[in-house]
Design a protein around this motif. Structure first.
Motif, PDB file in Angstrom:
ATOM      1  N   ASP A 106     -13.315  -1.647  26.233  1.00  7.87           N
ATOM      2  CA  ASP A 106     -12.778  -2.887  26.138  1.00  7.87           C
ATOM      3  C   ASP A 106     -11.939  -3.410  25.056  1.00  7.87           C
ATOM      4  O   ASP A 106     -11.641  -4.574  24.775  1.00  7.87           O
ATOM      5  CB  ASP A 106     -13.751  -4.201  26.429  1.00  7.87           C
ATOM      6  N   ALA A 107     -11.636  -2.292  24.345  1.00  4.05           N
ATOM      7  CA  ALA A 107     -10.843  -2.405  22.998  1.00  4.05           C
ATOM      8  C   ALA A 107      -9.964  -1.258  22.986  1.00  4.05           C
ATOM      9  O   ALA A 107     -10.146  -0.414  23.256  1.00  4.05           O
ATOM     10  CB  ALA A 107     -11.898  -2.354  21.708  1.00  4.05           C
ATOM     11  N   VAL A 108      -8.822  -1.642  22.151  1.00  6.67           N
ATOM     12  CA  VAL A 108      -7.831  -0.818  21.647  1.00  6.67           C
ATOM     13  C   VAL A 108      -7.877  -0.622  20.232  1.00  6.67           C
ATOM     14  O   VAL A 108      -7.763  -1.362  19.441  1.00  6.67           O
ATOM     15  CB  VAL A 108      -6.324  -1.340  22.263  1.00  6.67           C
ATOM     16  N   ALA A 109      -7.649   0.665  19.784  1.00 13.05           N
ATOM     17  CA  ALA A 109      -7.737   0.946  18.611  1.00 13.05           C
ATOM     18  C   ALA A 109      -6.178   1.092  17.904  1.00 13.05           C
ATOM     19  O   ALA A 109      -5.442   1.700  18.752  1.00 13.05           O
ATOM     20  CB  ALA A 109      -8.321   2.340  18.037  1.00 13.05           C
ATOM     21  N   PHE A 110      -5.730   0.342  16.958  1.00 15.14           N
ATOM     22  CA  PHE A 110      -4.322   0.501  16.307  1.00 15.14           C
ATOM     23  C   PHE A 110      -4.404   1.356  15.208  1.00 15.14           C
ATOM     24  O   PHE A 110      -5.198   0.730  14.123  1.00 15.14           O
ATOM     25  CB  PHE A 110      -3.868  -0.871  16.228  1.00 15.14           C
ATOM     26  N   VAL A 111      -3.627   2.271  15.028  1.00 15.57           N
ATOM     27  CA  VAL A 111      -3.875   3.285  13.846  1.00 15.57           C
ATOM     28  C   VAL A 111      -2.302   3.328  13.305  1.00 15.57           C
ATOM     29  O   VAL A 111      -1.294   3.344  14.084  1.00 15.57           O
ATOM     30  CB  VAL A 111      -4.428   4.567  14.264  1.00 15.57           C
ATOM     31  N   SER A 112      -2.363   3.881  12.136  1.00 15.83           N
ATOM     32  CA  SER A 112      -0.912   4.180  11.401  1.00 15.83           C
ATOM     33  C   SER A 112      -1.183   5.746  10.761  1.00 15.83           C
ATOM     34  O   SER A 112      -2.211   6.259  10.877  1.00 15.83           O
ATOM     35  CB  SER A 112      -0.599   3.330  10.150  1.00 15.83           C
ATOM     36  N   PRO A 113      -0.038   6.271  10.411  1.00 24.11           N
ATOM     37  CA  PRO A 113      -0.096   7.754   9.897  1.00 24.11           C
ATOM     38  C   PRO A 113      -0.570   7.551   8.623  1.00 24.11           C
ATOM     39  O   PRO A 113      -0.886   6.530   7.959  1.00 24.11           O
ATOM     40  CB  PRO A 113       1.318   8.311   9.773  1.00 24.11           C
ATOM     41  N   GLU A 114      -0.898   8.637   7.590  1.00 23.27           N
ATOM     42  CA  GLU A 114      -1.368   8.595   6.346  1.00 23.27           C
ATOM     43  C   GLU A 114      -0.208   8.297   5.453  1.00 23.27           C
ATOM     44  O   GLU A 114       0.961   8.270   5.717  1.00 23.27           O
ATOM     45  CB  GLU A 114      -1.792  10.132   6.141  1.00 23.27           C
ATOM     46  N   ARG A 115      -0.401   7.512   4.329  1.00 29.64           N
ATOM     47  CA  ARG A 115       0.095   7.198   3.432  1.00 29.64           C
ATOM     48  C   ARG A 115       1.124   8.171   2.914  1.00 29.64           C
ATOM     49  O   ARG A 115       2.436   7.974   2.852  1.00 29.64           O
ATOM     50  CB  ARG A 115      -0.607   6.397   2.428  1.00 29.64           C
ATOM     51  N   ALA A 116       0.696   9.349   2.714  1.00 28.79           N
ATOM     52  CA  ALA A 116       1.501  10.287   2.018  1.00 28.79           C
ATOM     53  C   ALA A 116       2.750  10.806   3.186  1.00 28.79           C
ATOM     54  O   ALA A 116       3.725  11.545   2.734  1.00 28.79           O
ATOM     55  CB  ALA A 116       0.566  11.645   1.807  1.00 28.79           C
ATOM     56  N   ASP A 117       2.564  10.483   4.410  1.00 30.99           N
ATOM     57  CA  ASP A 117       3.562  11.157   5.279  1.00 30.99           C
ATOM     58  C   ASP A 117       4.662  10.287   5.181  1.00 30.99           C
ATOM     59  O   ASP A 117       5.913  10.881   5.478  1.00 30.99           O
ATOM     60  CB  ASP A 117       2.850  10.611   6.666  1.00 30.99           C
ATOM     61  N   VAL A 118       4.634   9.014   4.783  1.00 31.64           N
ATOM     62  CA  VAL A 118       5.953   8.032   4.621  1.00 31.64           C
ATOM     63  C   VAL A 118       6.101   7.541   3.547  1.00 31.64           C
ATOM     64  O   VAL A 118       7.472   7.202   3.264  1.00 31.64           O
ATOM     65  CB  VAL A 118       5.867   7.051   5.988  1.00 31.64           C
ATOM     66  N   VAL A 119       5.261   7.099   2.607  1.00 34.80           N
ATOM     67  CA  VAL A 119       5.431   6.583   1.259  1.00 34.80           C
ATOM     68  C   VAL A 119       5.973   7.583   0.119  1.00 34.80           C
ATOM     69  O   VAL A 119       5.311   8.560   0.117  1.00 34.80           O
ATOM     70  CB  VAL A 119       4.317   5.627   0.951  1.00 34.80           C
ATOM     71  N   ASN A 120       6.880   7.175  -0.365  1.00 36.97           N
ATOM     72  CA  ASN A 120       7.404   7.959  -1.715  1.00 36.97           C
ATOM     73  C   ASN A 120       8.011   9.426  -1.164  1.00 36.97           C
ATOM     74  O   ASN A 120       7.997  10.332  -1.883  1.00 36.97           O
ATOM     75  CB  ASN A 120       6.488   8.269  -2.678  1.00 36.97           C
ATOM     76  N   VAL A 121       8.369   9.344   0.129  1.00 34.80           N
ATOM     77  CA  VAL A 121       8.881  10.659   0.717  1.00 34.80           C
ATOM     78  C   VAL A 121      10.425  10.162   0.861  1.00 34.80           C
ATOM     79  O   VAL A 121      10.789   9.239   1.824  1.00 34.80           O
ATOM     80  CB  VAL A 121       8.467  11.135   2.196  1.00 34.80           C
ATOM     81  N   THR A 122      11.520  10.925   0.161  1.00 33.81           N
ATOM     82  CA  THR A 122      12.937  10.463   0.187  1.00 33.81           C
ATOM     83  C   THR A 122      13.652  10.668   1.390  1.00 33.81           C
ATOM     84  O   THR A 122      14.576  10.164   1.715  1.00 33.81           O
ATOM     85  CB  THR A 122      13.541  10.964  -1.039  1.00 33.81           C
ATOM     86  N   ASN A 123      13.184  11.961   2.366  1.00 37.74           N
ATOM     87  CA  ASN A 123      13.880  12.446   3.306  1.00 37.74           C
ATOM     88  C   ASN A 123      13.375  11.721   4.546  1.00 37.74           C
ATOM     89  O   ASN A 123      12.248  12.018   4.737  1.00 37.74           O
ATOM     90  CB  ASN A 123      14.072  13.789   3.444  1.00 37.74           C
ATOM     91  N   SER A 124      14.274  10.912   5.358  1.00 35.05           N
ATOM     92  CA  SER A 124      13.633  10.306   6.643  1.00 35.05           C
ATOM     93  C   SER A 124      13.413  11.389   7.607  1.00 35.05           C
ATOM     94  O   SER A 124      12.305  11.057   8.336  1.00 35.05           O
ATOM     95  CB  SER A 124      14.643   9.312   7.092  1.00 35.05           C
ATOM     96  N   ASN A 125      14.155  12.520   7.728  1.00 34.78           N
ATOM     97  CA  ASN A 125      13.687  13.204   8.739  1.00 34.78           C
ATOM     98  C   ASN A 125      12.298  13.852   8.296  1.00 34.78           C
ATOM     99  O   ASN A 125      11.534  14.463   9.076  1.00 34.78           O
ATOM    100  CB  ASN A 125      14.823  14.337   8.887  1.00 34.78           C
ATOM    101  N   THR A 126      12.036  14.142   7.054  1.00 32.36           N
ATOM    102  CA  THR A 126      10.723  14.848   6.380  1.00 32.36           C
ATOM    103  C   THR A 126       9.790  13.610   6.967  1.00 32.36           C
ATOM    104  O   THR A 126       8.675  14.160   7.574  1.00 32.36           O
ATOM    105  CB  THR A 126      10.774  15.115   5.020  1.00 32.36           C
ATOM    106  N   GLN A 127      10.036  12.453   6.750  1.00 33.07           N
ATOM    107  CA  GLN A 127       8.934  11.423   7.022  1.00 33.07           C
ATOM    108  C   GLN A 127       8.708  11.366   8.719  1.00 33.07           C
ATOM    109  O   GLN A 127       7.735  11.372   9.164  1.00 33.07           O
ATOM    110  CB  GLN A 127       9.691  10.115   6.722  1.00 33.07           C
ATOM    111  N   LYS A 128       9.916  11.889   9.509  1.00 34.07           N
ATOM    112  CA  LYS A 128       9.660  11.655  10.814  1.00 34.07           C
ATOM    113  C   LYS A 128       8.740  12.891  11.306  1.00 34.07           C
ATOM    114  O   LYS A 128       7.912  12.769  11.984  1.00 34.07           O
ATOM    115  CB  LYS A 128      11.042  11.697  11.370  1.00 34.07           C
ATOM    116  N   GLN A 129       9.031  14.147  10.818  1.00 31.50           N
ATOM    117  CA  GLN A 129       8.245  15.243  11.152  1.00 31.50           C
ATOM    118  C   GLN A 129       6.909  15.156  10.652  1.00 31.50           C
ATOM    119  O   GLN A 129       6.028  15.520  11.335  1.00 31.50           O
ATOM    120  CB  GLN A 129       9.068  16.448  10.569  1.00 31.50           C
ATOM    121  N   ASN A 130       6.664  14.555   9.354  1.00 26.92           N
ATOM    122  CA  ASN A 130       5.401  14.456   8.988  1.00 26.92           C
ATOM    123  C   ASN A 130       4.675  13.356   9.885  1.00 26.92           C
ATOM    124  O   ASN A 130       3.070  13.591  10.159  1.00 26.92           O
ATOM    125  CB  ASN A 130       5.375  13.531   7.631  1.00 26.92           C
TER     126      ASN A 130
END
Length: 642
Positions: free
Chosen positions: A396-420
């Protein structure tokens, strides 16, 4: 009675008005690292202010947890929070040695009988460094409260401004005491306009400052041999000296009363050092004591029920009979007030995934804990799998989750972020009871005057809760109507259309910023990998609502007879509810089968009851095609349309 044996009128009632009850699907659930608050206990929070008051402000080590909860509260006012027990987290105590008392149940089960916290008389209510600000003072007798002519001045050379004076005897004078001098030698006409606070006792030399200002020395030269009155430091915060309560007196006992004062010694709680936080006047040492209104007046119990700052853990070792029943008991006087600072409290180290799992397990039982939106906070793969397990077991519940911080924060290339992001989610289990987002948002931390990156899952759960408020749970929380994210300065990863096209088939809901239109949740997929109606969050939450509401109503069929009357009654409850959901655009059609075709003789003989409910869920629009056709002037639209 079932039958009448003589003429008469029997009046009976039968209730056929039962309906499907309203159920909640928008209560948030969150566990994380905080600097105060009870440990491993579910606390209901309705606002960010209440979150701060209960669990403390964010710092550089726990801001992701704090703002995951706070961001949800931007959209909803119903959140259940558990503070995880961090390694080495302990409560401050009067013995100076940290003691871990997690919450009310822990105190009741392990400390309420006294003596289990070592040599500590009192322990801070909550684990963490906040408790190190506290001081507890107990005035256990009338003598401890006040002594007239306790000693005399033995100093013939006092002058205005002196801060050190000599007594005949320093015995019985304590740091913190308030003293007054008689106006002439060997009299008891004490001048209350000239009161001083003792700051140091060295043999018979007493260091004093003016009270209550706390600065300056003597206001006048004193007469050698004048009498000295000593009072408990907090005498003016209570109603006179403690004595014998009426309850104990009526039972031939005596000397049971005491006063307890809790002080913010360092100012870290109230902002002003020395602020009195709590006062308990004329509480009792008798275990069965009652006040004049009949309320429990036993001082450990009064502190347990009323205090926000301390637990009682042990009686004063100088006293006798403390904690005995009132009848015939003389509670031996302790003639010295106590003044004990609390220390040794620690927030603990960084919370582990295992400790988070223990905290989230408090939400595992759907029958006793009502939540619908599980907020992950900062994530790793193991943590996400734990939450999916809880959500799937609850159903009766849904879990809402995000990727790890290191996957997107302080990663300069957006394609690298996407792939991470794609790589991170690729190993996570397929489930319709979870929803993946694409990253972190950059937001302002007003408590520390800095900007920080925090995970988006608190906002995603918040959007679902707000959708319940302004529409229904079966509406999609995505898009420009209901999916606008609040408080986002920018995104760590702002996917382009091409990148969104790669993320969406991988079960990842992009969050994107559009110029002039804000930051928007731009997808409504669940984490289900198999193509199905349940790969959309609105369908999953529709079925949660239907299943939760109808199953609640179905409990009233238990222990009834499995006959056509019961089955017709069930259909008459369910079908109007489904028609209402259909009218509110949740489903397009439905069928309820609950008759002899699925309740056969064998089913009835097994004491079972079966109902089959078929529904056609409404689907959200994910793809729009607009065709613009140019025609010649003389062409009729009827000829080319379609």
């Amino acid at each position: 009675m079932a039958f009448q044996v003589s003429p008469g009128v029997l009046v009976q009632e039968r209730d056929l008005t039962r309906i499907i009850p309203a159920v909640s699907t928008s209560i948030g659930a969150f566990a994380g690292s905080f600097n105060k608050g009870p440990l491993d206990e579910i606390v209901s929070i309705s606002s960010e202010q209440e979150l701060v008051e209960t669990f403390g402000k964010p710092d550089s080590s726990n801001f992701e947890y704090f703002f995951s909860a706070a961001n949800f509260l931007q959209y909803s006012n119903s959140l259940r929070v558990v503070r995880a027990t961090q390694t080495s987290a302990v409560n401050a105590s009067t013995s100076g040695t940290g003691v871990l008392i997690k919450n009310t149940d822990d105190w009741t089960n392990n400390y309420a009988s006294g003596g289990s916290a070592g040599n500590a008389d009192f322990v801070a209510r909550e684990a963490g460094t906040d408790g190190n600000n506290l001081l507890v003072s107990v005035c256990p007798s009338a003598t401890a409260y006040e002594q007239n002519a306790v000693t005399t001045l033995n100093d013939s050379s006092t002058a205005v401004g002196d801060t050190t004076v000599t007594f005949t005897s320093g015995t019985g004078t304590n740091v913190g005491d308030i003293i007054s001098f008689s106006t002439t030698a060997a009299t008891n006409d004490y001048d209350d306009g000239e009161q001083y606070r003792v700051t140091n006792v060295s043999t018979n030399d007493i260091t004093i400052v003016q009270h209550p200002r706390g600065t300056g020395g003597l206001k006048r030269a004193l007469t050698d041999g004048c009498n000295i009155r000593r009072r408990w430091k907090y005498y003016d915060s209570v109603d006179g000296a403690p004595g014998t309560s009426q309850y104990v007196s009526d039972r031939n006992g005596s000397g049971d009363e005491l006063h307890v004062v809790v002080v913010d010694e360092d100012g870290g709680i109230s902002g002003v050092p020395g602020t009195i936080l709590e006062t308990y006047s004329n509480v009792s040492k008798a275990s069965d004591a009652k006040d004049p209104q009949g309320n429990d007046n036993y001082y450990p119990n009064v502190i347990y029920t009323k205090s926000r700052h301390i637990w009682w853990t042990k009686h004063n070792s100088s006293g006798s009979n403390w904690g005995n029943a009132a009848s015939g008991t003389t509670y031996t006087a302790v003639n010295t007030p106590t003044l004990e600072s609390l220390s040794g409290g620690s927030n603990g180290s960084t919370v582990t995934t295992g400790q988070l799992k223990d905290a989230y397990d408090k939400f595992a039982d759907a029958e006793t804990v009502d939540v619908g939106l599980i907020i992950a906070g900062p994530c790793d793969a193991t943590h996400i799998e734990n939450l999916i397990t809880i959500a799937e077991n609850r159903k009766d519940a849904v879990a809402f989750v995000s990727p790890e911080r290191a996957d997107v924060v302080n990663v300069t290339n957006s394609n690298t972020q996407k792939q991470n992001v794609i790589d991170f989610y690729s190993s996570i289990s397929s489930s319709s009871y979870a929803m993946f987002d694409s990253g972190y948002k950059y937001m302002y931390d007003r408590y520390n005057d800095v900007y920080r990156y925090v995970p988006l899952n608190g906002d995603m759960a918040g959007l679902a809760a707000r959708t319940d408020l302004i529409a229904d749970s079966w509406y999609s929380p995505a898009g420009f109507n209901r999916g606008v994210v609040r408080g986002a300065v920018k995104l760590a990863f702002n996917p382009t259309k091409t990148q969104r096209d790669e993320l969406y088939p991988k079960r990842i809901n992009p969050v994107a910023t559009f110029p002039g239109q804000g930051t928007v949740l731009f997808g409504d997929r669940t984490a289900l990998a198999t193509p199905s109606a349940f790969d959309r969050i609105n369908v999953r939450r529709l079925f949660i609502t239907l299943e939760k509401a109808i199953s609640t109503a179905s409990k009233f069929q238990l222990f009834e007879f499995n006959d056509e009357f019961t089955r017709a009654n069930f259909r008459n409850i369910v079908e109007p509810f489904l028609r209402e959901v259909q009218g509110r655009r949740g489903i397009t059609d439905f069928l309820v089968v609950c008759d002899e075709t699925n309740n056969t003789g064998d089913v009835i003989d097994r004491n079972e009851f079966k109902a089959e409910i078929f529904v056609k869920p409404a689907r959200s629009i994910n793809f729009i095609t607009l065709s613009f056709v140019a025609t010649r002037t003389g062409v009729s639209f009827d000829e080319v349309a379609g």
